[in-house]
Design a protein around this motif. Structure first.
Motif, mmCIF file in Angstrom:
data_model
loop_
_atom_site.group_PDB
_atom_site.id
_atom_site.type_symbol
_atom_site.label_atom_id
_atom_site.label_comp_id
_atom_site.label_asym_id
_atom_site.label_seq_id
_atom_site.Cartn_x
_atom_site.Cartn_y
_atom_site.Cartn_z
ATOM 1 N N LEU A 76 -10.455 -2.870 0.713
ATOM 2 C CA LEU A 76 -9.715 -3.098 -0.540
ATOM 3 C C LEU A 76 -8.256 -3.456 -0.321
ATOM 4 O O LEU A 76 -7.569 -3.816 -1.275
ATOM 5 N N HIS A 77 -7.763 -3.341 0.917
ATOM 6 C CA HIS A 77 -6.305 -3.459 1.086
ATOM 7 C C HIS A 77 -5.942 -4.216 2.359
ATOM 8 O O HIS A 77 -5.865 -3.644 3.442
ATOM 9 N N VAL A 78 -5.726 -5.518 2.196
ATOM 10 C CA VAL A 78 -5.463 -6.391 3.345
ATOM 11 C C VAL A 78 -4.317 -7.349 2.997
ATOM 12 O O VAL A 78 -4.253 -7.875 1.889
ATOM 13 N N HIS A 79 -3.431 -7.558 3.958
ATOM 14 C CA HIS A 79 -2.377 -8.564 3.797
ATOM 15 C C HIS A 79 -2.715 -9.738 4.700
ATOM 16 O O HIS A 79 -2.638 -9.617 5.928
ATOM 17 N N LEU A 80 -3.092 -10.857 4.102
ATOM 18 C CA LEU A 80 -3.471 -12.034 4.903
ATOM 19 C C LEU A 80 -2.278 -12.940 5.191
ATOM 20 O O LEU A 80 -2.378 -13.883 5.964
ATOM 21 N N GLU A 178 1.184 -4.470 -7.502
ATOM 22 C CA GLU A 178 2.514 -4.924 -7.075
ATOM 23 C C GLU A 178 2.694 -4.606 -5.595
ATOM 24 O O GLU A 178 3.802 -4.584 -5.087
ATOM 25 N N ASP A 179 1.557 -4.366 -4.885
ATOM 26 C CA ASP A 179 1.643 -3.759 -3.545
ATOM 27 C C ASP A 179 2.686 -4.406 -2.642
ATOM 28 O O ASP A 179 2.866 -5.612 -2.604
ATOM 29 N N GLY A 180 3.295 -3.531 -1.888
ATOM 30 C CA GLY A 180 4.487 -3.885 -1.128
ATOM 31 C C GLY A 180 5.661 -3.160 -1.773
ATOM 32 O O GLY A 180 6.616 -2.768 -1.127
ATOM 33 N N THR A 312 -7.645 -0.518 5.109
ATOM 34 C CA THR A 312 -6.804 -0.592 6.314
ATOM 35 C C THR A 312 -5.317 -0.741 6.030
ATOM 36 O O THR A 312 -4.502 -0.332 6.818
ATOM 37 N N ASP A 313 -4.946 -1.374 4.912
ATOM 38 C CA ASP A 313 -3.579 -1.850 4.729
ATOM 39 C C ASP A 313 -3.177 -2.719 5.935
ATOM 40 O O ASP A 313 -2.057 -2.635 6.438
ATOM 41 N N HIS A 314 -4.139 -3.541 6.376
ATOM 42 C CA HIS A 314 -3.913 -4.485 7.483
ATOM 43 C C HIS A 314 -2.654 -5.306 7.192
ATOM 44 O O HIS A 314 -2.609 -6.081 6.241
HETATM 45 ZN ZN LIG Z 1 -0.222 -2.855 1.470
#
Ligand SMILES: [Zn+2]
Length: 433
Positions: A76-80, A178-180, A312-314
């Motif tokens: 659910l939580h990935v930064h591409l 608004e993640d980040g 992961t918050d990759h």
């Molecule tokens: Zn994040």
């Protein structure tokens, strides 16, 4: 494509199935599961023709003896990082990293450049994802325009965008966040939650008061606030990267009160505590590593279901941005290629979760939260799955990553659980050599 996954341990929390057997894929679907004396679905006619008589391979056979066969992991939580920061990661490499980690669906966060706040950016990402390896890429739109925390973004436009996400869950984006950072103005956040509700969009809360970044109280304040706002709006909320004992107590109480809140944590929060940081920039992330007591609380919360999901918050960064000492380093660590192995090693071998519970936290629950018809090995379901050799020990070496990011906090660790195959829509998109 016809695939026979032979003699694996089939783990499907959705039906409670945990048994050795064969799984048959035809076209995009799981058509049959045969375990012991029981056959679910109908054994396809081609099952009798293996191996192929005439020399051409009509069925791909995968020997899964001693391996797990699970519904593909959903992160659910990935930064591409694409668009705008392709030097850190791009959609192509991010998807390869996902596939290598057994992850078949990723939700990509909106803090790109430009921000995911318009149908144009959503469509751009979707077009790029089409040319990647096949992992399902679902965009998370930002709550406010430009993540400035003032006016709402074009939520309606993003929901209407024609994307793979639209085919899968009926909306062009899978959630808003608004993640980040957080939407710091409570009234604006409430407006966002209400607008999301009207459009059927779940809100992912970044759970941090920006003015108290990195502190436990900063996380707990926004956890409490956003639960109250969700209650006020009578709308579900999902809380990202939970890391403190105090947050977990608040969430536990909210769940007991019947508030529709779900929450995730990430592997680094149940493996590492702050005493291990030293000067290592690769152990810097937001929220930061916490006390030993918090690590234990996170494990308990995964066990009792207070934490629904492991994400992961990759967050890939370049070497220069991370190899500069803890103080100077940017926040974030990569995780797609190590999440299963670290989780399996710490939680299943450590006696915290059963195998079915681990698969639940990494696949079924995320699917349920998204309203996505995945995360199940039911007959007739789309064949998104991962095959994992849980007996294989390997050392985490960042130079072997498919991700551009080398910023793992787990470098040098020996873990169990190597993904050998990843299948999306009935197609093998990754196979280990
Ligand atoms: Zn994040």
């Amino acid at each position: 494509m016809r695939i026979l996954v032979k003699n694996g341990l089939i783990l499907d929390p959705d039906s409670g199935l945990e048994a050795a057997g064969d799984l048959y894929v035809e076209g995009q679907q799981i058509v049959c599961i045969k375990t012991g004396g029981e056959t679910r679905g109908r054994l396809p006619a081609w099952a009798e023709q293996i191996p192929a008589q005439n020399g051409e391979e009509t069925v791909k056979e995968i020997d899964a003896t001693g391996k797990w066969v699970v519904p593909g992991l959903i992160d659910l939580h990935v930064h591409l990082r694409e668009p705008g920061q392709e030097y850190k990661e791009d959609i192509f490499t991010g998807c390869q990293a996902a596939a290598k980690g057994g992850v078949t669906t990723v939700c990509c966060m909106p803090n790109t450049k430009p921000i995911i706040d318009s149908p144009e950016v959503v469509t751009y990402i979707d077009d790029k994802a089409k040319t990647a390896c096949g992992v399902n890429v679902l965009s998370v739109g930002s709550i406010t325009r430009g993540q400035k925390g003032q006016e709402l973004a074009d939520l309606q436009g993003m929901v209407a965008a024609q994307t793979r996400c639209k085919n899968l869950i009926g909306k062009g984006i899978c959630a808003i966040s608004e993640d980040g950072r957080s939407v710091m103005d409570a009234a604006t956040m409430l407006q966002g939650i209400r607008a999301g509700k009207a459009l059927g969009l779940l809100v992912f809360s970044h759970t941090e008061d920006d003015s108290l970044a990195g502190t436990s109280i900063g996380e707990e304040l926004i956890v409490a606030r956003d639960i109250m706002l969700a209650k006020e709006a009578d709308s579900p909320i999902h809380l990202c990267h939970i890391s403190t004992e105090g947050s977990l107590e608040i969430i536990r109480r909210a769940k007991a009160d019947g508030i529709p809140v779900t929450a995730e944590t990430a592997p680094h929060y149940f493996l590492l505590d702050k005493s291990s940081i030293g000067r290592d920039g690769n152990r810097k992330m937001n929220p930061p590593l916490r006390r030993k007591e918090d690590v234990e609380a996170v494990k308990r919360a995964l066990q009792d279901g207070t934490l629904d999901v492991i994400a992961t918050d990759h967050a890939p960064h370049s070497r220069e941005e991370k190899d500069c000492g803890y103080e100077q380093a940017m926040n974030g660590v990569v995780g797609l290629e190590t999440s299963f192995a670290v989780s399996y090693t710490v939680l299943v071998q450590g006696g915290v979760l059963t195998p079915l519970d681990l698969v639940d936290r990494m696949s079924c629950k995320p699917a349920e939260i998204l309203g996505l018809d995945r995360g199940s090995l039911g007959v007739g379901k789309i064949a998104d799955l991962a095959i994992i050799d849980v007996n294989q020990q390997w050392e985490i070496r960042e130079e072997e990553f498919a991700s551009k990011g080398r910023n793992t906090p787990f470098a040098g660790m020996k873990v169990y659980g190597k993904v050998t195959h990843t299948i999306v829509n009935g197609t093998i998109i990754y196979a280990a050599e």
